[in-house]
Design a protein around this motif. Sequence first.
Motif, PDB file in Angstrom:
ATOM      1  N   VAL A  77       0.845  -1.201   0.000  1.00 18.38           N
ATOM      2  CA  VAL A  77       0.000   0.000   0.000  1.00 18.38           C
ATOM      3  C   VAL A  77       0.879   1.249   0.000  1.00 18.38           C
ATOM      4  O   VAL A  77       0.653   2.196  -0.759  1.00 18.38           O
ATOM      5  CB  VAL A  77      -0.940   0.013   1.226  1.00 18.38           C
ATOM      6  N   MET A  78       1.917   1.219   0.851  1.00 15.31           N
ATOM      7  CA  MET A  78       2.851   2.351   0.929  1.00 15.31           C
ATOM      8  C   MET A  78       3.540   2.595  -0.407  1.00 15.31           C
ATOM      9  O   MET A  78       3.724   3.743  -0.821  1.00 15.31           O
ATOM     10  CB  MET A  78       3.884   2.070   2.019  1.00 15.31           C
ATOM     11  N   LYS A  79       3.920   1.510  -1.090  1.00 15.50           N
ATOM     12  CA  LYS A  79       4.575   1.663  -2.386  1.00 15.50           C
ATOM     13  C   LYS A  79       3.666   2.383  -3.373  1.00 15.50           C
ATOM     14  O   LYS A  79       4.111   3.282  -4.105  1.00 15.50           O
ATOM     15  CB  LYS A  79       4.987   0.294  -2.938  1.00 15.50           C
ATOM     16  N   GLY A  80       2.398   2.010  -3.404  1.00 20.15           N
ATOM     17  CA  GLY A  80       1.468   2.689  -4.294  1.00 20.15           C
ATOM     18  C   GLY A  80       1.297   4.148  -3.954  1.00 20.15           C
ATOM     19  O   GLY A  80       1.234   5.010  -4.839  1.00 20.15           O
ATOM     20  N   ALA A  81       1.254   4.455  -2.648  1.00 17.23           N
ATOM     21  CA  ALA A  81       1.119   5.842  -2.215  1.00 17.23           C
ATOM     22  C   ALA A  81       2.361   6.651  -2.581  1.00 17.23           C
ATOM     23  O   ALA A  81       2.262   7.777  -3.085  1.00 17.23           O
ATOM     24  CB  ALA A  81       0.874   5.891  -0.706  1.00 17.23           C
ATOM     25  N   GLN A  82       3.540   6.075  -2.349  1.00 18.39           N
ATOM     26  CA  GLN A  82       4.780   6.802  -2.623  1.00 18.39           C
ATOM     27  C   GLN A  82       4.929   7.100  -4.113  1.00 18.39           C
ATOM     28  O   GLN A  82       5.341   8.199  -4.501  1.00 18.39           O
ATOM     29  CB  GLN A  82       5.977   5.985  -2.117  1.00 18.39           C
ATOM     30  N   ARG A  83       4.597   6.142  -4.947  1.00 14.51           N
ATOM     31  CA  ARG A  83       4.712   6.359  -6.396  1.00 14.51           C
ATOM     32  C   ARG A  83       3.779   7.472  -6.854  1.00 14.51           C
ATOM     33  O   ARG A  83       4.157   8.319  -7.669  1.00 14.51           O
ATOM     34  CB  ARG A  83       4.408   5.060  -7.140  1.00 14.51           C
ATOM     35  N   ILE A 283      -8.164 -21.072   0.151  1.00 14.57           N
ATOM     36  CA  ILE A 283      -8.349 -19.740  -0.424  1.00 14.57           C
ATOM     37  C   ILE A 283      -7.902 -18.695   0.598  1.00 14.57           C
ATOM     38  O   ILE A 283      -8.049 -18.896   1.803  1.00 14.57           O
ATOM     39  CB  ILE A 283      -9.824 -19.490  -0.836  1.00 14.57           C
ATOM     40  N   GLY A 284      -7.325 -17.606   0.116  1.00 13.84           N
ATOM     41  CA  GLY A 284      -6.877 -16.538   1.000  1.00 13.84           C
ATOM     42  C   GLY A 284      -7.439 -15.190   0.579  1.00 13.84           C
ATOM     43  O   GLY A 284      -8.323 -15.104  -0.276  1.00 13.84           O
ATOM     44  N   ILE A 285      -6.904 -14.151   1.199  1.00 11.22           N
ATOM     45  CA  ILE A 285      -7.295 -12.768   0.893  1.00 11.22           C
ATOM     46  C   ILE A 285      -6.032 -11.915   0.840  1.00 11.22           C
ATOM     47  O   ILE A 285      -5.181 -12.022   1.713  1.00 11.22           O
ATOM     48  CB  ILE A 285      -8.229 -12.187   1.976  1.00 11.22           C
ATOM     49  N   ASP A 286      -5.906 -11.092  -0.171  1.00 10.22           N
ATOM     50  CA  ASP A 286      -4.903 -10.032  -0.271  1.00 10.22           C
ATOM     51  C   ASP A 286      -4.524  -9.730  -1.715  1.00 10.22           C
ATOM     52  O   ASP A 286      -4.534  -8.599  -2.141  1.00 10.22           O
ATOM     53  CB  ASP A 286      -3.606 -10.327   0.505  1.00 10.22           C
ATOM     54  N   GLY A 287      -4.105 -10.791  -2.463  1.00 14.72           N
ATOM     55  CA  GLY A 287      -3.510 -10.568  -3.779  1.00 14.72           C
ATOM     56  C   GLY A 287      -2.003 -10.530  -3.673  1.00 14.72           C
ATOM     57  O   GLY A 287      -1.328  -9.759  -4.365  1.00 14.72           O
ATOM     58  N   PRO A 303      -3.668  -3.935  -3.211  1.00  9.16           N
ATOM     59  CA  PRO A 303      -3.102  -3.018  -2.218  1.00  9.16           C
ATOM     60  C   PRO A 303      -2.333  -1.842  -2.797  1.00  9.16           C
ATOM     61  O   PRO A 303      -2.419  -0.724  -2.274  1.00  9.16           O
ATOM     62  CB  PRO A 303      -2.191  -3.926  -1.374  1.00  9.16           C
ATOM     63  N   GLU A 304      -1.576  -2.063  -3.872  1.00  4.65           N
ATOM     64  CA  GLU A 304      -0.829  -0.945  -4.449  1.00  4.65           C
ATOM     65  C   GLU A 304      -1.783   0.109  -5.000  1.00  4.65           C
ATOM     66  O   GLU A 304      -1.565   1.322  -4.847  1.00  4.65           O
ATOM     67  CB  GLU A 304       0.124  -1.428  -5.533  1.00  4.65           C
ATOM     68  N   HIS A 331     -16.039   2.509  -0.707  1.00  2.00           N
ATOM     69  CA  HIS A 331     -15.616   1.117  -0.720  1.00  2.00           C
ATOM     70  C   HIS A 331     -14.727   0.854  -1.933  1.00  2.00           C
ATOM     71  O   HIS A 331     -15.068   1.201  -3.068  1.00  2.00           O
ATOM     72  CB  HIS A 331     -16.828   0.173  -0.748  1.00  2.00           C
ATOM     73  N   LEU A 332     -13.588   0.246  -1.684  1.00  2.00           N
ATOM     74  CA  LEU A 332     -12.633  -0.074  -2.740  1.00  2.00           C
ATOM     75  C   LEU A 332     -12.972  -1.418  -3.372  1.00  2.00           C
ATOM     76  O   LEU A 332     -13.558  -2.295  -2.726  1.00  2.00           O
ATOM     77  CB  LEU A 332     -11.215  -0.117  -2.155  1.00  2.00           C
ATOM     78  N   PRO A 333     -12.585  -1.615  -4.626  1.00  2.00           N
ATOM     79  CA  PRO A 333     -12.925  -2.871  -5.315  1.00  2.00           C
ATOM     80  C   PRO A 333     -12.087  -4.055  -4.842  1.00  2.00           C
ATOM     81  O   PRO A 333     -10.986  -3.893  -4.322  1.00  2.00           O
ATOM     82  CB  PRO A 333     -12.634  -2.542  -6.781  1.00  2.00           C
ATOM     83  N   HIS A 334     -12.616  -5.237  -5.029  1.00  2.00           N
ATOM     84  CA  HIS A 334     -11.879  -6.478  -4.777  1.00  2.00           C
ATOM     85  C   HIS A 334     -12.344  -7.512  -5.802  1.00  2.00           C
ATOM     86  O   HIS A 334     -13.458  -7.421  -6.321  1.00  2.00           O
ATOM     87  CB  HIS A 334     -12.120  -6.987  -3.356  1.00  2.00           C
TER      88      HIS A 334
END
Length: 353
Positions: A77-83, A283-287, A303-304, A331-334
């Motif tokens: 998430v931080m990487k996406g914000a920083q970019r 099955i999990g959650i995150d990507g 997350p990015e 609400h963000l997409p998933h």
Amino acid sequence: MTKIQKVAELAGVSTATVSRALAGKKSVSPATRVRVETAAKELGYVVSAAASSLASGRTRNVGVVMPFLNSWFYTTVMKGAQRALAEAGYDLTLYHLDTNPGNDIPHAANPRRRQLFEDFLQRKRVDALLAISLELETGELQQIRRLNKPVVGLGGPLPGIQTLSVDDRAIAQLATDHLLALGHTQIAHIGGNPDFELDFHLPSNRRDGYEDSLTAAGIALEPLMVRSADFTIPGGYDATLQLLGDPRVHPTAIFAASDEMAIGAILAARDLGKTVPGDLSVIGIDGHTLGEFFGLTTIDQHPEAQGRLAVESLLREIGSGAEAPDPDNTHLPHDLVVRKSTAAPPTRHHESA
């Protein structure tokens, strides 16, 4: 002749226009901005951050507050914000609260939190604040509002603040419904333990979504089918060993509250001689970036992109010169990403043979 005068002469504009163009002012036309930027680059002219701050009242710096630095999800998430901030010409100052799961110290008594809200943020070295997965208390919200700076929260709703979040309950329902659609009725859940109750109650919400789906399908809830751990590969591995080693339950599928836990579950199943998905679906959650390598079916939260979208929302508020007039929660997409770790339960394979 100073460098800014040389830039102005080369670009054919005034020094005031050079200042406005390099500060990103909207009053400068795109064509003029390009000429000024080209001239500045050719002459090696860089705007003094201190001088620009004094002239504009802005630091071109955004503060980012987050509780975890050792989590793949939050660092992504931080990487996406920083970019996104870098592309807009902003620096980033990171404030790490270093909250520890299991720490019984109330937020208001946590010295690091007090120092952040009573000292660091009051220095006004940032133009805006992005709070990542941080559930702010009433006093903290009041201190932030007194700064008169744009604020965006990421991870859950915050009263009076523009926020973006995923619906953890709906995500868990989608993951469980995927297993139900494949024919599984013995579905276990590996979630966060009580000491790992993150801000915005993420583990509880995901367990609630799991239970909602089972109840809607007419399947009785079985406490022994729910195991707790931290959101790591070792945590998921240990919880799965305990689950699959318990003779009282016989799960054919596992819904893990994070991809790292799901990867741990796959490794534990293999160590016990079980095949995935032949004997056990996971099955999990995150990507998570490792998901493709392990063939993991997951709910991708992007997350990015979350970090980028949060920054875009923040930059809009900075550009308008005020906080959002009617703050709300978006609400963000998933997305469900089906790979080879999930399939029909073993009995169905036998029936179709």
